[in-house]
Design a protein around this motif. Structure first.
Motif, PDB file in Angstrom:
ATOM      1  N   GLY A 190      70.964  12.963  49.915  1.00 27.62           N
ATOM      2  CA  GLY A 190      70.469  14.315  50.095  1.00 27.62           C
ATOM      3  C   GLY A 190      69.576  14.833  48.989  1.00 27.62           C
ATOM      4  N   LEU A 191      69.252  13.962  47.991  1.00 26.55           N
ATOM      5  CA  LEU A 191      68.456  14.461  46.876  1.00 26.55           C
ATOM      6  C   LEU A 191      67.036  14.800  47.306  1.00 26.55           C
ATOM      7  CD1 LEU A 191      68.885  15.123  43.951  1.00 26.55           C
ATOM      8  CD2 LEU A 191      68.137  12.815  43.337  1.00 26.55           C
ATOM      9  N   SER A 192      66.471  14.028  48.238  1.00 21.61           N
ATOM     10  CA  SER A 192      65.124  14.333  48.721  1.00 21.61           C
ATOM     11  C   SER A 192      65.092  15.686  49.416  1.00 21.61           C
ATOM     12  CB  SER A 192      64.639  13.242  49.681  1.00 21.61           C
ATOM     13  OG  SER A 192      65.510  13.118  50.788  1.00 21.61           O
ATOM     14  N   GLY A 193      66.189  16.061  50.066  1.00 20.14           N
ATOM     15  CA  GLY A 193      66.260  17.377  50.698  1.00 20.14           C
ATOM     16  C   GLY A 193      66.204  18.503  49.694  1.00 20.14           C
ATOM     17  N   VAL A 194      66.731  18.255  48.492  1.00 25.26           N
ATOM     18  CA  VAL A 194      66.666  19.253  47.425  1.00 25.26           C
ATOM     19  C   VAL A 194      65.218  19.504  47.035  1.00 25.26           C
ATOM     20  CG1 VAL A 194      67.303  19.755  45.036  1.00 25.26           C
ATOM     21  CG2 VAL A 194      68.953  18.672  46.574  1.00 25.26           C
ATOM     22  N   PHE A 195      64.445  18.415  46.872  1.00 24.87           N
ATOM     23  CA  PHE A 195      63.044  18.561  46.490  1.00 24.87           C
ATOM     24  C   PHE A 195      62.265  19.359  47.525  1.00 24.87           C
ATOM     25  CE2 PHE A 195      63.797  14.096  44.621  1.00 24.87           C
ATOM     26  CZ  PHE A 195      64.380  14.642  43.493  1.00 24.87           C
ATOM     27  N   ILE A 196      62.559  19.128  48.798  1.00 22.57           N
ATOM     28  CA  ILE A 196      61.829  19.788  49.870  1.00 22.57           C
ATOM     29  C   ILE A 196      62.218  21.259  49.990  1.00 22.57           C
ATOM     30  CG2 ILE A 196      61.461  19.786  52.381  1.00 22.57           C
ATOM     31  CD1 ILE A 196      61.900  16.753  52.297  1.00 22.57           C
ATOM     32  N   SER A 197      63.414  21.610  49.523  1.00 17.07           N
ATOM     33  CA  SER A 197      63.939  22.954  49.750  1.00 17.07           C
ATOM     34  C   SER A 197      63.395  24.001  48.781  1.00 17.07           C
ATOM     35  CB  SER A 197      65.473  22.931  49.643  1.00 17.07           C
ATOM     36  OG  SER A 197      66.022  22.061  50.600  1.00 17.07           O
ATOM     37  N   VAL A 198      62.993  23.595  47.588  1.00 18.91           N
ATOM     38  CA  VAL A 198      62.735  24.567  46.526  1.00 18.91           C
ATOM     39  C   VAL A 198      61.252  24.646  46.186  1.00 18.91           C
ATOM     40  CG1 VAL A 198      63.367  25.292  44.208  1.00 18.91           C
ATOM     41  CG2 VAL A 198      65.013  24.053  45.612  1.00 18.91           C
ATOM     42  N   THR A 199      60.751  25.867  46.086  1.00 16.07           N
ATOM     43  CA  THR A 199      59.322  26.116  45.877  1.00 16.07           C
ATOM     44  C   THR A 199      59.010  26.193  44.385  1.00 16.07           C
ATOM     45  OG1 THR A 199      59.414  27.439  47.889  1.00 16.07           O
ATOM     46  CG2 THR A 199      57.392  27.547  46.608  1.00 16.07           C
ATOM     47  N   THR A 200      58.873  25.054  43.747  1.00 16.23           N
ATOM     48  CA  THR A 200      58.470  25.014  42.342  1.00 16.23           C
ATOM     49  C   THR A 200      57.044  24.493  42.215  1.00 16.23           C
ATOM     50  OG1 THR A 200      59.630  22.895  42.190  1.00 16.23           O
ATOM     51  CG2 THR A 200      60.767  24.842  41.348  1.00 16.23           C
ATOM     52  N   VAL A 201      56.829  23.244  42.623  1.00 17.86           N
ATOM     53  CA  VAL A 201      55.490  22.651  42.544  1.00 17.86           C
ATOM     54  C   VAL A 201      54.466  23.428  43.375  1.00 17.86           C
ATOM     55  CG1 VAL A 201      54.143  20.618  43.213  1.00 17.86           C
ATOM     56  CG2 VAL A 201      56.223  20.348  41.865  1.00 17.86           C
ATOM     57  N   PRO A 202      54.763  23.843  44.626  1.00 15.92           N
ATOM     58  CA  PRO A 202      53.772  24.646  45.373  1.00 15.92           C
ATOM     59  C   PRO A 202      53.402  25.944  44.650  1.00 15.92           C
ATOM     60  CG  PRO A 202      55.409  23.777  46.870  1.00 15.92           C
ATOM     61  CD  PRO A 202      55.910  23.495  45.483  1.00 15.92           C
ATOM     62  N   ALA A 203      54.390  26.559  44.000  1.00 20.55           N
ATOM     63  CA  ALA A 203      54.082  27.775  43.250  1.00 20.55           C
ATOM     64  C   ALA A 203      53.138  27.473  42.095  1.00 20.55           C
ATOM     65  CB  ALA A 203      55.377  28.401  42.737  1.00 20.55           C
ATOM     66  N   ALA A 204      53.351  26.334  41.430  1.00 18.98           N
ATOM     67  CA  ALA A 204      52.461  25.942  40.331  1.00 18.98           C
ATOM     68  C   ALA A 204      51.042  25.710  40.853  1.00 18.98           C
ATOM     69  CB  ALA A 204      52.997  24.679  39.653  1.00 18.98           C
ATOM     70  N   GLY A 205      50.927  25.082  42.036  1.00 18.38           N
ATOM     71  CA  GLY A 205      49.603  24.872  42.622  1.00 18.38           C
ATOM     72  C   GLY A 205      48.907  26.179  42.950  1.00 18.38           C
ATOM     73  N   ASN A 206      49.665  27.155  43.419  1.00 19.71           N
ATOM     74  CA  ASN A 206      49.061  28.445  43.755  1.00 19.71           C
ATOM     75  C   ASN A 206      48.688  29.237  42.509  1.00 19.71           C
ATOM     76  OD1 ASN A 206      48.276  29.895  46.127  1.00 19.71           O
ATOM     77  ND2 ASN A 206      49.773  31.462  45.585  1.00 19.71           N
TER      78      ASN A 206
END
Length: 317
Positions: free
Chosen positions: A245-261
């Motif tokens: 389920g670790l990949s699901g954690v990465f998909i769930s949280v908006t960290t990298v997309p926020a950095a891109g924005n």
């Protein structure tokens, strides 16, 4: 089942053997006298121990000075068949899937929170993909950026550092997060400026209605709740013998997309995008760090109680 391989001076080996021999959680024990080249003339001791009891055994080895004068190698046993091992696991309190081997978790936290070229490259590439996803309003690319991002390891390391009282690890993980995101955002901003100059991306594209990615710069209570739940699941995946389920954690949280924005907001002078995404990034990192710490703290307290039962078990055995 956990396998330990010890390399230690021969004058220390006898006391270690006596300590391990008396432990009912130890299912097999071997000694190779004089097999070490370093320490010169030292012994190699190999031992299999029930995972539930590994922490207690490792702590006693540490108290004997094995980690100072020699080496303790720790590894999970993927598959085994042994009646003594089965009995050791059956008698040891707790479940092997729930057991946290703190020496292993702490070591991996140091290893995976190191600021290096690979970490910086993955975070930068993920942030670049996130910026493209925002321009194209693509959920698929957003998910891809989340999966590539390596930021969860140092976030989890913050919790480990607090629970295990490792200030050096806390500083290491915090600096890796801060420097990594600053570097990724700066490089993505430069890329966005170049795309703007070439006419590949316009301000209208960045400010257009984005139903698929608008959540990136509008943090709310659900952002916090999801980050807390995801961090708890991620920490359990990292500490449990049943990793999943670790990949699901990465998909769930908006960290990298926020950095891109943030990078797009800086490149196009959009303060609302920049501030909103910065709040989203800080909110998610803070929520994940706190949730990870609380999850690890709960695990530690539960296993302290189990350890007391284990000590009674070892004494009676």
């Amino acid at each position: 089942m956990i396998h330990l391989r010890l390399s230690l001076p021969s004058d220390l080996a006898e006391s270690v053997i006596e300590e391990l021999r008396s432990d009912p959680a130890v299912s097999s024990l071997s000694r190779l006298p004089g097999a070490c080249v370093r320490p010169e003339g030292g012994d190699v001791i190999m031992v299999d121990v029930a995972r539930e009891a590994a922490n207690a055994v490792i702590e006693r080895l540490h108290a004997l000075g094995v980690g100072v004068e020699g080496t303790v190698h720790i590894e999970d046993v993927g598959a085994w068949f042994s009646r003594p091992a089965f009995e050791a696991e059956r008698l040891a309190p707790g479940s092997s899937a729930d057991a946290v081997v703190w020496a292993d978790v702490t070591y991996r936290s140091y290893e995976e929170s190191e600021l290096n070229w690979t970490y910086g490259a993955f975070l930068t590439l993920a942030t670049l993909i996130a910026a493209i996803a925002i321009v194209l309003d693509s959920q698929i690319l957003t998910i891809g950026a989340m999966v590539i991002g390596p930021e969860f390891a140092p976030i989890a390391a913050l919790g480990v550092a607090l629970v295990r009282r490792r200030p050096a690890l806390l500083r290491r993980a915090a600096s890796t997060l801060a420097i990594g995101f600053v570097l990724a955002i700066a490089l993505t901003t430069l890329a966005a400026l170049a795309a703007r100059a070439l006419g590949w991306v316009t301000v209208e594209q960045v400010t257009a209605d984005r139903p698929a990615t608008g959540f990136i710069y509008t943090p709310d209570k659900w952002s916090f709740i999801v980050a807390v739940i995801a961090a708890a699941a991620g920490v359990l995946s990292l500490t449990s013998a049943r990793v999943g389920g670790l990949s699901g954690v990465f998909i769930s949280v908006t960290t990298v997309p926020a950095a891109g924005n943030i990078a797009l907001g800086l490149a196009f002078g959009l303060s609302q995008e920049t501030y909103g995404s910065s709040a989203q990034l800080l909110l998610n990192i803070s929520a994940m760090a706190v949730a990870g710490w609380l999850t690890l703290l709960l695990q530690q307290q539960v296993w302290k109680r189990i350890l007391h039962r284990r000590e009674r078990f070892a004494t009676s055995g």
